[in-house]
Design an enzyme around this catalytic site. Sequence first.
Site, short mmCIF file in Angstrom:
data_model
loop_
_atom_site.label_atom_id
_atom_site.label_comp_id
_atom_site.label_asym_id
_atom_site.label_seq_id
_atom_site.Cartn_x
_atom_site.Cartn_y
_atom_site.Cartn_z
CB THR A 125 36.98 51.80 61.37
OG1 THR A 125 38.54 51.68 60.94
CG2 THR A 125 36.62 50.30 61.30
CB SER A 131 39.39 46.06 54.20
OG SER A 131 39.85 45.29 55.05
CB ILE A 156 37.65 55.28 67.35
CG1 ILE A 156 36.49 54.93 66.26
CG2 ILE A 156 38.37 56.49 67.23
CD1 ILE A 156 37.04 54.87 64.81
NE ARG A 267 63.20 25.87 81.56
CZ ARG A 267 62.43 25.19 82.55
NH1 ARG A 267 62.64 25.43 83.78
NH2 ARG A 267 61.77 24.12 82.05
N GLY A 339 59.26 28.37 76.60
CA GLY A 339 58.40 27.38 76.94
C GLY A 339 57.29 27.59 77.79
CD GLU A 363 47.68 53.14 62.00
OE1 GLU A 363 48.37 53.74 61.19
OE2 GLU A 363 47.77 53.69 63.23
N1 COS Z 1 47.03 58.81 47.99
C1 COS Z 1 46.38 59.74 47.12
N2 COS Z 1 45.31 59.17 46.63
C2 COS Z 1 44.74 57.78 46.55
C3 COS Z 1 45.57 56.96 47.69
C4 COS Z 1 46.85 57.39 48.17
N3 COS Z 1 47.36 56.75 49.01
N4 COS Z 1 44.72 55.64 47.46
C5 COS Z 1 43.78 56.03 46.72
N5 COS Z 1 43.68 57.26 46.20
C6 COS Z 1 42.90 57.84 45.40
C7 COS Z 1 42.83 56.94 43.85
O1 COS Z 1 43.95 57.34 43.12
C8 COS Z 1 41.41 57.28 43.43
O2 COS Z 1 41.43 58.58 42.76
P1 COS Z 1 40.50 58.90 41.35
O3 COS Z 1 38.96 58.75 41.92
O4 COS Z 1 41.01 60.16 41.14
O5 COS Z 1 40.83 57.70 40.76
C9 COS Z 1 40.59 57.39 44.83
O6 COS Z 1 41.57 57.72 45.85
C10 COS Z 1 39.98 56.01 44.97
O7 COS Z 1 40.91 54.80 45.15
P2 COS Z 1 40.49 53.58 44.91
O8 COS Z 1 39.55 53.23 43.71
O9 COS Z 1 41.92 52.80 44.76
O10 COS Z 1 39.79 52.87 46.05
P3 COS Z 1 39.16 51.66 46.89
O11 COS Z 1 37.84 52.16 47.43
O12 COS Z 1 39.35 50.74 45.78
O13 COS Z 1 40.16 51.78 47.99
C11 COS Z 1 41.99 50.86 49.25
C12 COS Z 1 41.49 51.11 48.00
C13 COS Z 1 41.79 49.30 49.62
C14 COS Z 1 43.81 50.71 49.20
C15 COS Z 1 41.71 51.70 50.52
O14 COS Z 1 40.34 51.66 50.58
C16 COS Z 1 42.32 51.45 51.55
O15 COS Z 1 43.54 51.85 51.90
N6 COS Z 1 41.74 50.59 52.62
C17 COS Z 1 42.17 50.30 53.80
C18 COS Z 1 41.67 51.34 54.98
C19 COS Z 1 42.47 51.11 56.07
O16 COS Z 1 43.50 51.21 56.54
N7 COS Z 1 41.34 51.10 57.16
C20 COS Z 1 42.09 50.56 58.60
C21 COS Z 1 41.21 51.51 59.35
S1 COS Z 1 41.55 53.26 59.22
S2 COS Z 1 42.74 53.37 61.15
#
Ligand code: COS
Length: 385
Positions: A125, A131, A156, A267, A339, A363
Site C-alpha cells: 500500500t 485498492s 504497513i 444482568r 447496553g 487486505e
Molecule cells: N492471481 C493471479 N493473477 C492475477 C490475480 C490473481 N489473484 N489477480 C489478477 N491477476 C493478473 C490478471 O490475470 C492480469 O494478468 P494479465 O496481465 O496477464 O491479463 C494482471 O494480474 C492484472 O490484473 P487486473 O487487470 O485484474 O488488475 P487490476 O489492476 O484491474 O486489479 C484488483 C484488480 C482490483 C482485483 C486488484 O488490484 C486488487 O486485488 N486490489 C486490492 C489490493 C489490496 O488488497 N490492497 C490492500 C492492501 S495490501 S495488504
Amino acid sequence: MDYILTEEQLMIRDLARQIAVEKIVPVRAELDEHNKFPTDVMKAIAQADLLGLYIPEQYGGLGKGSLDFYIAIEELSKACLGVSTTYAANALGTYPLLLFGTDEQKKKYLPDIASGKKYVAFGLTEANAGSDASGIQTTARLEGNEYVLNGTKQWITNGGEADVYTVIAITDKSKGPRGASAFVVDKGTPGFTFGKKENKMGIRASSTTELIFNNCRIPKDNIIAKQGMGFIVAMKTLDSSRAGVGSQGVGVAQGAIDEAIKFARGRVQFGQPVTSFQAIQHMLADMQTQTEAARALVYSVARMIDSGAKDFSRASAMAKLFATDVAMKVTTDAVQVMGGSGYMKEYPVEKMMRDAKILQIYEGTNQIQRTVIGLDMIKEASKAK
Ligand code: COS
C-alpha cells in the site's frame, strides 16, 4: 457444531487458547490503551512454535496446513485482534518468499521467521495505491548488481517491529501491472527508515508505520520471482492470506458473543436476567448462527487450499468478505446486548467492535472482495459459453 478437527488441530486450538487466556486477556486493555506492541505475547507465541505452523519442515517450520493456521488465528482473535493482526501479518509478509522465493532465499529467511527470531511485514500500500494495487509509485532501479529503491509505503502492519520486509516496487513504469516486481529488504539497510507509528481506532496492539525508501540499495538477488512478476506475487499473496482475515472475523465475533452471553446471564432487568427476554435470545441466536456460517465457510476454504486447489482467489475473497461483515455486525450487536456496559471500556466488547472495523478494510476492502468475486464469476461464465 463439530468441524471434525484432527487430534493435532485440537491441540493447536488448545495451545492458542491457553496463550489467549493466560497471556493476552490480562494485558489486552493495556496494549490497546497505550498503543503498545505485544512483545511478550509474541515471544510466548513463538515459544509455542505457532509462528512456524504454515512453514515447511525443511525450512524450520511445522509444515501444517491453512486450517491449522486459521484455527490458531481464530483463537488469538477471540482475545485480541491487535495481537492476531501482528501474528497474521507476519504470514502475509512471509507468503511472497514462501510462494515465490528461491531455495536460497527460503533457507536464508524462513527458519528465523518460523522460530520468531525475525518478524516480517508486507509492503504494498501507498498513499495513492490501496485498492488500485497496480497504481504504486515506489520504484526499484537496477544499477549494476543492486536495485535502488525510492518511495514510501503507507499503513504497513508490523512496520518498525519487523526485521524482514517484502515490498512491491515498480521496475518498468511503461508496463502497468507487469512493470512491478517484488523484493525482500532487511531492516537496517541504509536508506530504509520508518515513519511515525499510526494512532489507530482499533487493533492498537499492532504496529502500523510508513516504510520510507531513500536511495536504498539492495542486492540484485533480493528480487522475489522474476522482474515484472510483482503484481502476481502480490495477488497470490493476498489470495493466500484473505481467508485468514476471515478467520480473524470468526474469532472476534465468537469472542464478542462469549462476552455478551456471560454478561447478559447476570444482568437483571424487570426482575429477571435479560437472557429470559426473547429480544435478547433472538439477537444471540442470530449472532451465533452468522458466526457459525462464517466459520463453516472459512474452514471449507482452508480445506480446499489444503487439498491442493490451484486457484482459490474467489473462495478466499468470499471467506474474507462474509466473515468480516459478520464480525462487524456481531461485535456491534454484542455491544447492543450489553447496553451501556457494552459501551464502557470496563468490558472488552467496545474494543472488539473498534477492532473489527479494520477487517472490512485491510487486505482489500470488502468492496474489492466483491470485485474479485464478481470478475471471477464473469470470467468463468464467459469461458463456459
Ligand atoms: N492471481 C493471479 N493473477 C492475477 C490475480 C490473481 N489473484 N489477480 C489478477 N491477476 C493478473 C490478471 O490475470 C492480469 O494478468 P494479465 O496481465 O496477464 O491479463 C494482471 O494480474 C492484472 O490484473 P487486473 O487487470 O485484474 O488488475 P487490476 O489492476 O484491474 O486489479 C484488483 C484488480 C482490483 C482485483 C486488484 O488490484 C486488487 O486485488 N486490489 C486490492 C489490493 C489490496 O488488497 N490492497 C490492500 C492492501 S495490501 S495488504
